[in-house]
Write an enzyme that holds these catalytic residues in place. Structure first.
Site, PDB file in Angstrom:
ATOM      1  N   LYS A  52      35.700  67.322  17.369  1.00 60.12           N
ATOM      2  CA  LYS A  52      34.512  67.209  16.511  1.00 60.12           C
ATOM      3  C   LYS A  52      34.688  66.022  15.570  1.00 60.12           C
ATOM      4  O   LYS A  52      35.734  65.413  15.473  1.00 60.12           O
ATOM      5  CB  LYS A  52      34.307  68.480  15.677  1.00 60.12           C
ATOM      6  CG  LYS A  52      34.227  69.775  16.472  1.00 60.12           C
ATOM      7  CD  LYS A  52      32.999  69.861  17.321  1.00 60.12           C
ATOM      8  CE  LYS A  52      33.036  71.147  18.146  1.00 60.12           C
ATOM      9  NZ  LYS A  52      32.070  71.170  19.194  1.00 60.12           N
TER      10      LYS A  52
ATOM     11  N   SER B 226      29.172  68.892  23.316  1.00 61.99           N
ATOM     12  CA  SER B 226      28.976  68.917  21.864  1.00 61.99           C
ATOM     13  C   SER B 226      29.142  67.564  21.185  1.00 61.99           C
ATOM     14  O   SER B 226      28.666  67.375  20.077  1.00 61.99           O
ATOM     15  CB  SER B 226      29.905  69.935  21.215  1.00 61.99           C
ATOM     16  OG  SER B 226      31.240  69.471  21.228  1.00 61.99           O
TER      17      SER B 226
END
Length: 183
Positions: A80, A39
């Site tokens: 993230k 990701s």
């Protein structure tokens, strides 16, 4: 005999102090984390090992584009990038990030744009469509993975409460050939 006993006691004390220091450093200041998944590619690769700075947000606030580690709703820790701060209106149109109606450059996506050659990296959305909020709530962050096509992030799990943030992660220490500051 007393000299040997004294030397042994000094070693026991030294080991105990080292263990206490290691515990304090590990649980209160810095911790290792392993990147799991794709990701955050190309910024971070699967299996990169990083150091999480747990103290940064005790003495300061997260900034836009910081890479953070947080406790996700499914019990895992996610890594993230901070896109929206409290009070921000976040939107994507035509593969461009808009924060408070201003276009914002995302240079960390340049390499991925070369891979997809003109294809969209981030689908269009408005914050309200993915979180039911018009702006990022107080004490919350809106986060996205860099590999937007393959990231479970705030578009799926909602905003992240600041209390769930473990810390800032920007030092890759493994593999040794890739030691760097991730930006």
């Amino acid at each position: 005999m007393t000299k040997a006993k004294s030397d042994s006691w000094e070693w026991v004390k030294a080991v105990a102090i080292a263990l206490v220091l290691a515990f304090v450093i590990r649980y209160f200041l810095f911790a290792p984390i392993v990147v799991d998944g794709q990701s955050m590619m190309p910024t971070l690769e699967h299996s990169d090992r990083m150091i999480v700075d747990k103290i940064s947000y005790v003495i300061g606030e997260p900034n836009r584009f910081d890479i953070i580690v947080f406790h996700a709703p499914d019990g895992k820790d996610y890594i993230k990038r901070v896109i929206g701060l409290p009070g921000d209106k976040v939107e994507y149109r035509g593969d461009v990030l808009y924060v408070n109606d201003e276009p914002i450059e995302e240079p960390y996506l340049d390499e991925l744009k070369q891979v997809y050659k003109g294809e969209s990296l981030t689908s269009d959305f408005q914050l309200v469509e993915v979180t039911s909020e018009t702006v990022v709530p107080e004490e919350h962050l809106f986060v996205l993975g860099d590999n937007r096509r393959h990231s479970k992030d705030s578009r799926d799990i909602g905003t992240v409460h600041i209390d769930k943030v473990v810390g800032k992660a920007n030092v890759v220490f493994w593999p040794i050939s890739d030691i760097r500051i991730a930006k």
